[in-house]
Design a protein around this motif. Structure first.
Motif, PDB file in Angstrom:
ATOM      1  N   SER A 268       0.837  -1.210   0.000  1.00 57.12           N
ATOM      2  CA  SER A 268       0.000   0.000   0.000  1.00 57.12           C
ATOM      3  C   SER A 268       0.868   1.254   0.000  1.00 57.12           C
ATOM      4  N   SER A 269       2.057   1.178   0.574  1.00 56.53           N
ATOM      5  CA  SER A 269       2.947   2.353   0.527  1.00 56.53           C
ATOM      6  C   SER A 269       3.299   2.696  -0.922  1.00 56.53           C
ATOM      7  N   GLU A 270       3.517   1.666  -1.746  1.00 57.36           N
ATOM      8  CA  GLU A 270       3.811   1.886  -3.169  1.00 57.36           C
ATOM      9  C   GLU A 270       2.551   2.400  -3.885  1.00 57.36           C
ATOM     10  N   ALA A 271       1.400   1.845  -3.518  1.00 54.87           N
ATOM     11  CA  ALA A 271       0.140   2.274  -4.142  1.00 54.87           C
ATOM     12  C   ALA A 271      -0.092   3.770  -3.907  1.00 54.87           C
ATOM     13  N   HIS A 272       0.213   4.255  -2.688  1.00 57.65           N
ATOM     14  CA  HIS A 272       0.041   5.682  -2.383  1.00 57.65           C
ATOM     15  C   HIS A 272       0.823   6.550  -3.374  1.00 57.65           C
ATOM     16  N   LYS A 273       2.005   6.084  -3.746  1.00 54.23           N
ATOM     17  CA  LYS A 273       2.833   6.874  -4.674  1.00 54.23           C
ATOM     18  C   LYS A 273       2.275   6.798  -6.079  1.00 54.23           C
ATOM     19  N   ARG A 274       1.909   5.561  -6.487  1.00 56.65           N
ATOM     20  CA  ARG A 274       1.534   5.370  -7.891  1.00 56.65           C
ATOM     21  C   ARG A 274       0.228   6.035  -8.270  1.00 56.65           C
ATOM     22  N   VAL A 275      -0.725   6.120  -7.339  1.00 58.66           N
ATOM     23  CA  VAL A 275      -2.029   6.675  -7.733  1.00 58.66           C
ATOM     24  C   VAL A 275      -1.920   8.131  -8.191  1.00 58.66           C
ATOM     25  N   ALA A 276      -0.865   8.814  -7.759  1.00 54.31           N
ATOM     26  CA  ALA A 276      -0.697  10.212  -8.180  1.00 54.31           C
ATOM     27  C   ALA A 276      -0.501  10.308  -9.687  1.00 54.31           C
ATOM     28  N   SER A 277      -0.118   9.202 -10.339  1.00 54.84           N
ATOM     29  CA  SER A 277       0.102   9.232 -11.792  1.00 54.84           C
ATOM     30  C   SER A 277      -1.201   9.045 -12.571  1.00 54.84           C
ATOM     31  N   SER A 278      -2.289   8.703 -11.895  1.00 56.47           N
ATOM     32  CA  SER A 278      -3.563   8.517 -12.607  1.00 56.47           C
ATOM     33  C   SER A 278      -4.183   9.885 -12.904  1.00 56.47           C
ATOM     34  N   LEU A 279      -4.700  10.028 -14.116  1.00 57.71           N
ATOM     35  CA  LEU A 279      -5.388  11.294 -14.444  1.00 57.71           C
ATOM     36  C   LEU A 279      -6.612  11.466 -13.544  1.00 57.71           C
ATOM     37  N   LEU A 280      -7.146  10.344 -13.088  1.00 56.45           N
ATOM     38  CA  LEU A 280      -8.331  10.423 -12.222  1.00 56.45           C
ATOM     39  C   LEU A 280      -7.978  10.864 -10.804  1.00 56.45           C
ATOM     40  N   PHE A 281      -6.676  10.967 -10.505  1.00 57.64           N
ATOM     41  CA  PHE A 281      -6.320  11.455  -9.162  1.00 57.64           C
ATOM     42  C   PHE A 281      -6.666  12.938  -9.020  1.00 57.64           C
ATOM     43  N   ARG A 282      -6.717  13.635 -10.191  1.00 61.77           N
ATOM     44  CA  ARG A 282      -7.160  15.040 -10.126  1.00 61.77           C
ATOM     45  C   ARG A 282      -8.595  15.057  -9.628  1.00 61.77           C
ATOM     46  N   GLY A 283      -8.819  15.814  -8.610  1.00 59.55           N
ATOM     47  CA  GLY A 283     -10.178  15.872  -8.063  1.00 59.55           C
ATOM     48  C   GLY A 283     -10.457  14.802  -7.025  1.00 59.55           C
ATOM     49  N   ARG A 284      -9.568  13.835  -6.900  1.00 58.19           N
ATOM     50  CA  ARG A 284      -9.806  12.732  -5.937  1.00 58.19           C
ATOM     51  C   ARG A 284      -9.898  13.240  -4.491  1.00 58.19           C
ATOM     52  N   PRO A 285      -8.973  14.077  -4.007  1.00 53.82           N
ATOM     53  CA  PRO A 285      -9.094  14.507  -2.607  1.00 53.82           C
ATOM     54  C   PRO A 285     -10.427  15.208  -2.331  1.00 53.82           C
ATOM     55  N   GLU A 286     -10.866  16.054  -3.249  1.00 50.70           N
ATOM     56  CA  GLU A 286     -12.135  16.781  -3.057  1.00 50.70           C
ATOM     57  C   GLU A 286     -13.307  15.787  -3.037  1.00 50.70           C
ATOM     58  N   ARG A 287     -13.232  14.810  -3.958  1.00 53.89           N
ATOM     59  CA  ARG A 287     -14.305  13.819  -4.043  1.00 53.89           C
ATOM     60  C   ARG A 287     -14.395  13.018  -2.740  1.00 53.89           C
ATOM     61  N   ALA A 288     -13.230  12.633  -2.227  1.00 50.28           N
ATOM     62  CA  ALA A 288     -13.215  11.834  -0.993  1.00 50.28           C
ATOM     63  C   ALA A 288     -13.754  12.646   0.187  1.00 50.28           C
ATOM     64  N   GLU A 289     -13.384  13.934   0.241  1.00 53.08           N
ATOM     65  CA  GLU A 289     -13.878  14.790   1.343  1.00 53.08           C
ATOM     66  C   GLU A 289     -15.393  14.916   1.292  1.00 53.08           C
ATOM     67  N   GLU A 290     -15.905  15.119   0.083  1.00 49.52           N
ATOM     68  CA  GLU A 290     -17.350  15.269  -0.079  1.00 49.52           C
ATOM     69  C   GLU A 290     -18.066  13.971   0.311  1.00 49.52           C
ATOM     70  N   ARG A 291     -17.491  12.854  -0.129  1.00 47.83           N
ATOM     71  CA  ARG A 291     -18.111  11.565   0.189  1.00 47.83           C
ATOM     72  C   ARG A 291     -18.068  11.309   1.692  1.00 47.83           C
ATOM     73  N   LEU A 292     -16.995  11.727   2.328  1.00 39.58           N
ATOM     74  CA  LEU A 292     -16.877  11.541   3.782  1.00 39.58           C
ATOM     75  C   LEU A 292     -17.955  12.336   4.518  1.00 39.58           C
ATOM     76  N   ARG A 293     -18.155  13.578   4.066  1.00 41.85           N
ATOM     77  CA  ARG A 293     -19.190  14.410   4.706  1.00 41.85           C
ATOM     78  C   ARG A 293     -20.556  13.742   4.570  1.00 41.85           C
ATOM     79  N   GLN A 294     -20.844  13.273   3.365  1.00 41.10           N
ATOM     80  CA  GLN A 294     -22.152  12.647   3.125  1.00 41.10           C
ATOM     81  C   GLN A 294     -22.293  11.352   3.920  1.00 41.10           C
ATOM     82  N   LEU A 295     -21.204  10.587   3.977  1.00 46.25           N
ATOM     83  CA  LEU A 295     -21.262   9.302   4.688  1.00 46.25           C
ATOM     84  C   LEU A 295     -21.494   9.501   6.189  1.00 46.25           C
ATOM     85  N   MET A 296     -20.784  10.469   6.760  1.00 40.14           N
ATOM     86  CA  MET A 296     -20.947  10.741   8.207  1.00 40.14           C
ATOM     87  C   MET A 296     -22.395  11.113   8.491  1.00 40.14           C
TER      88      MET A 296
END
Ligand code: DP6
Length: 339
Positions: free
Chosen positions: A199-227
């Motif tokens: 998983s330490s390697e996965a953390h590095k590699r996901v930054a190369s995905s074009l879909l990583f753009r917007g990922r932090p915002e998406r996760a934050e929004e999903r977290l708010r909704q989930l809570m």
């Protein structure tokens, strides 16, 4: 200082995932987004830290031999990382090694080590607690969680039971969510081989995905909704809120796995049986959803092929669980994470 101290910590399964680090190369384990997890008291690591003498190295590891516990399979790298963390904890709590003494770290799990569930979260959290206990540290649980985070990010959530939230301010307990008395958990083990991409390697590699753009915002929004949904799951509108939570958790799990598959180079953890479990769950959900009071389980995969299912403790959901268990028995092993 004590002569010996033993601690244990549960593993945890993230419903909103920590995936991607800020400044991934620095090794600081600062997450790109907030995460939330449910602790699995059926999957605990036990660590005993003892002061010994007559050994050349300052830190040594050995399996903890006790009835009911199983020693983890630690690679040379894994053992080094674990012992370095023991040293880090000592530094952070301001403890020093008495002259000529060494620290013996013994660890083991209370679940099968070969089931693909071995987690750095439970082992780093238990190690942090064991060293802190050995040196009688007075630091708060939040501070200890923050030190543990430096060893392995997800371990900081294992200090908070049953729900741990980890955001830019650190890790703490998430209050007001359904407790362990309301929920069941099952891990469906379809493949127990070791991960090819850590998983330490996965953390590095996901930054190369074009879909990583917007990922932090998406996760934050999903977290708010989930809570929000989980908080409302026990109330009047509970069935609707819980089923919404189920959709959010499903989407989040796919979000992370799609990041893996769209990284460069791409990688993935699912095996055909993972998909078989997922489609079976969908089929059962459709069948049981004929009842308006049916609560679909929360379904998620870690960075691995095995499927975690968290359900509501009521007759319908438990019936679905029994049917699911019966239908996966020929190709999956079932481990209960909440005891
Ligand atoms: C997919 O905590 O194992 O399980 O900080 O590098 O040790 P390091 O990573 P780790 O990452 C866990 C990632 C995950 C999702 C999660 O638990 O949030």
């Amino acid at each position: 200082m004590k002569q010996s101290f033993q601690a244990s910590a549960p593993s945890n399964i993230a419903l909103i995932k920590y995936m991607g680090k800020l400044a991934a190369e620095t090794g600081s384990n600062r997450p790109a987004n907030s995460s939330i997890s449910f602790s699995l008291n059926g999957f605990k690591t036990h660590v005993r830290a003892s002061v010994i003498d007559g050994v050349a190295e300052p830190f040594v590891w050995a399996p903890l031999r006790k009835a009911g516990l199983q020693a983890p399979h630690l690679s040379e790298h894994g053992r080094m990382r674990f012992l370095q963390h023991a040293e880090r904890v000592m530094k952070r709590i301001g403890a020093g090694l008495p002259n000529g003494k060494s620290i013996l770290i013994e660890s083991a799990n209370d679940f099968p080590s070969d089931c693909g569930l071995a987690s750095s979260a439970s082992s780093f959290a238990a190690l942090t607690m064991a060293i802190a206990g050995l040196f009688e540290s007075k630091l708060s649980v939040e501070d200890l969680a923050d030190i543990s985070r430096e060893g392995s990010g997800s371990s900081c959530r294992s200090f908070f039971i049953p729900w741990g939230i980890w955001d830019s301010e650190g890790a703490r307990a998430a209050e007001g969510l359904p407790g362990e008395d309301k929920l069941w958990h099952m891990a469906l083990i379809v493949d127990d081989s070791l991960k090819r991409v850590s998983s330490s390697e996965a953390h590095k590699r996901v930054a190369s995905s074009l879909l990583f753009r917007g990922r932090p915002e998406r996760a934050e929004e999903r977290l708010r909704q989930l809570m929000d949904c989980l908080r409302r799951a026990s109330g009047n509108d509970g069935v609707h809120a819980w089923n919404r939570a189920s959709e959010l958790v499903w989407a989040e799990s796919w979000d992370m796995h799609v990041l893996f598959e769209t990284s460069e180079p791409s990688f993935g953890y699912m095996v055909p049986e993972s998909l078989r479990v997922l489609s079976l769950i969908r089929e059962l959900n459709l069948k049981y959803a004929e009842s308006e009071t049916y609560r679909k389980p929360l379904v998620t995969l870690d960075a691995g092929p095995n499927v975690h299912v968290i359900g509501w403790r009521d007759a319908q959901s438990e019936q679905m669980k029994d049917e699911l268990m019966a239908r996966v028995r020929s190709f999956a092993r079932v481990e209960d994470g909440v005891r």
